[in-house]
Design an enzyme around this catalytic site. Structure first.
Site, short mmCIF file in Angstrom:
data_model
loop_
_atom_site.label_atom_id
_atom_site.label_comp_id
_atom_site.label_asym_id
_atom_site.label_seq_id
_atom_site.Cartn_x
_atom_site.Cartn_y
_atom_site.Cartn_z
CB THR A 381 -32.71 16.82 48.41
OG1 THR A 381 -33.88 16.04 47.97
CG2 THR A 381 -32.77 17.77 49.46
CB THR A 399 -35.66 19.00 47.95
OG1 THR A 399 -35.91 17.90 46.70
CG2 THR A 399 -37.14 19.00 48.30
CG ASN A 401 -39.35 14.64 45.10
OD1 ASN A 401 -38.73 14.04 45.74
ND2 ASN A 401 -40.36 14.07 44.63
CG ASP A 423 -41.29 13.35 48.64
OD1 ASP A 423 -41.06 12.19 48.33
OD2 ASP A 423 -40.72 14.02 48.79
CB SER A 452 -39.80 15.67 53.54
OG SER A 452 -38.45 15.86 53.48
N GLY A 474 -33.15 11.69 49.34
CA GLY A 474 -34.34 10.88 49.78
C GLY A 474 -34.29 10.13 50.63
N1 GLY Z 1 -38.30 15.12 48.33
C1 GLY Z 1 -37.23 14.42 49.09
C2 GLY Z 1 -37.73 14.66 50.63
O1 GLY Z 1 -38.36 15.61 50.80
O2 GLY Z 1 -37.39 13.74 51.34
#
Ligand code: GLY
Length: 572
Positions: A381, A399, A401, A423, A452, A474
């Site tokens: 991200t 992001t 991801n 996610d 998220s 993450g």
């Molecule tokens: N894709 C990572 C988050 O949204 O936490």
């Protein structure tokens, strides 16, 4: 004249000291970039410079957001994007606060069990790589929503330097070259063809992305509808469908970014404003900070056994709640006020003791009835912080991801597509790529937003803006933001020192505490092991990559740009 015994004593004490280091001078504080008026801190120097160029022209932080976000899509395709989504938290010069959710959504044809085989086994590659992993992108809707509500300069003017960057090229850094080398063969395999990012670019090479320049030019000319209904929409859907994806023109047409009320809470006199669901960031940050608020962290010392233990135990309890309660608020009822309340925090810490770890097997979500409420390391991200000369402040995390998202590269349009579908809890109870266990609240439904961890956060002190902070990482996003705030507020670090400081992370399951390697004294790790913590110093080369801005007491802005990446603060 000095006496003989005195001289003898002096000689003996000098002799005794000859092998000892001279008493340490207190280390000079490490101070980040300073600026009097305005600042942008982001993952790439080019993006920070373009943001500041807009600010110098008289644009505000929201104008700079549009340009910085798009410049990251050009120069930092690892996470900067047109094919992903994100969140922005803002505080205007007048003290009004708000949040924008431009998170991706599940396509209309998505199904709860779309990543399971006929025997119910989770096919994890399907939610991570290729067209089925892609959520309906929100970033372009996000920048247009920000521009429409809060921007001041024309969109063409904001995109002009970004188009020039895409057309004239950006220079590949050492770190970037390493990533291109790592992923080039994956891009070729997933896309079944060579592309701009399979050419083996080395550090110092210049990458020009004419396809992306043309896409941005169409957005500047035709506006938001170009991406969601126009030629770009048609090309994107044709591309995804050629790769067996399920996103349709109807999905793009239906996408809207949402203005949301941010999560707001206090911590020892600070007012903290962070992202609300569908991000778990603000809620978890609030829960952890409320759980540790009654304790004297500064007295325990930075990264001491006691402070690490306290934070890890609060993190354990907050992440257990995250798994159970959190999801898209448009689809599930979340007992938000209770979760972030002081009383609930106290009840969650009732079984905490400094004598021993609480095993995660003994921690589940807290009990809140709805009536009451009326891993592996990842850097994929990206976060940026902006403060303008008018006093507006924003924190934005965006992001794809995973690294380069689904690895699908829309060659004709010049950008990567996200793999945000991972996610969701593809199979409630089974971990996603961050090892996070999802619950029913985050199960897949058409048009739902996936949960998220992104935690763009603004902080007020004594009624004025004090800090803008956020990070990729993450599941480690929340705990990295937490530690950065505490480093400044509890441990008196400068913004840059707070960002540089070594970090650790706990997330309930798996029941391990991860530490950045070679950063924590062995006696501290040993004492934590003796208390029952499972320590991992091998699997998180870096935790978080924080970018932040702190307003110093005299009004000067200090940038904290993370040494772990190519991150750069630019100000004037
Ligand atoms: N894709 C990572 C988050 O949204 O936490």
């Amino acid at each position: 004249m000095k006496s003989l015994p005195y001289l003898l004593l002096l000689f003996l004490s000098l002799w005794a000291c000859k092998d000892k280091p001279a008493p340490a001078e207190p280390a000079a504080p490490v101070i980040g970039t300073l600026a009097e008026n305005a600042m942008v801190v982001s993952a790439r120097e080019e993006a920070s410079k373009i943001g500041v160029e807009i600010l110098k022209k008289g644009g505000n932080a929201f104008d700079a957001m549009v340009a910085t976000e798009m410049a990251l899509a050009v120069a930092y395709p690892y996470a900067g994007n047109l094919g992903g989504g994100g969140f922005m938290v803002y505080r205007t010069q007048y003290g009004e606060i708000g949040a924008l959710d431009y998170r991706e959504k599940a396509p209309l044809a998505a199904e709860r069990d779309m990543y399971l085989d006929s025997a119910g086994n989770y096919l994890s590659e399907k939610s991570k790589v290729g067209a089925l992993a892609v959520g309906v992108p929100g970033t372009v809707a996000g920048i247009f929503a920000v521009h429409q509500k809060l921007g001041t300069l024309p969109m063409e003017e904001l995109l002009r330097p970004v188009i020039a960057l895409a057309r004239n090229g950006y220079v590949v850094t050492e770190k970037q070259a390493g990533r291109f080398e790592q992923y080039a063969s994956v891009f070729e395999k997933v896309n079944e063809e060579a592309s701009l990012y399979t050419l083996g670019q080395k550090a110092g090479d210049t990458i020009k992305n004419e396809a992306l320049a043309a896409t941005l030019e169409r957005l500047a000319d035709k506006g938001r509808s170009e991406f969601y209904q126009g030629e770009t929409a048609e090309k994107l859907v044709a591309f995804l469908q050629s790769k067996n994806g399920i996103i349709t023109l109807e999905d793009l047409d239906a996408y809207e970014a949402q203005w949301r009320e941010p999560v707001q809470f206090t911590y020892k006199g600070l007012n903290i404003i962070s992202m609300s669901p569908p991000s778990s960031g603000g809620v978890c940050l609030a829960q952890i900070m409320k759980m540790v608020e009654p304790y004297d962290l500064s007295e325990y010392g930075h990264n001491s056994t006691k402070s690490i233990q306290l934070l890890a135990e609060a993190e354990r309890r907050a992440y257990a709640d995250r798994s159970y309660y959190l999801g898209d608020p448009d689809f599930v009822e979340i007992p938000l006020d209770t979760l972030i309340s002081e009383g609930y925090a106290v009840s969650r810490m009732e079984n905490f003791t400094f004598q021993a770890a609480t095993p995660s097997s003994e921690v589940t979500h807290g009990n809140i009835t709805m009536a009451e409420a009326a891993m592996a390391e990842s850097m994929e991200t990206t976060h940026y912080s902006i403060v303008d000369a008018f006093g507006n402040a924003i924190a934005v995390t965006t992001t794809l991801n995973g690294a380069y998202g689904s690895k699908l590269y829309a060659k004709e349009l010049g950008f990567f597509l996200n793999n945000e579908m991972d996610d969701f809890s593809a199979k409630p109870g089974t971990p996603n790529m961050f090892g996070l266990i999802g619950g029913e609240a985050n199960a897949i439904e058409p048009q739902k937003r996936m949960l998220s961890s992104m935690t763009p956060t603004l902080i007020e002190k004594e009624g004025a803006f004090w800090m803008s902070v956020g990070t990729p990482g993450g599941s480690t996003i929340i705990t990295s933001v937490l530690q950065t705030i505490l480093n400044v507020y509890e441990y008196d670090m400068s913004m840059q020192e707070a960002v540089n400081a070594p970090r650790f992370h706990h997330q309930w399951l798996p029941d391990i505490v991860m530490f950045e390697p070679d950063s924590f004294p062995q006696p501290t790790l040993d004492s934590l092991s003796q208390l029952g913590y499972t320590i991992d110093v091998n699997n998180a080369p870096v935790i978080g990559k924080v970018d932040a801005i702190l307003r110093l007491p005299d009004g000067t802005l200090e940038g904290g740009a993370d040494r772990r990446g190519d991150d750069t603060a630019v100000g004037y």
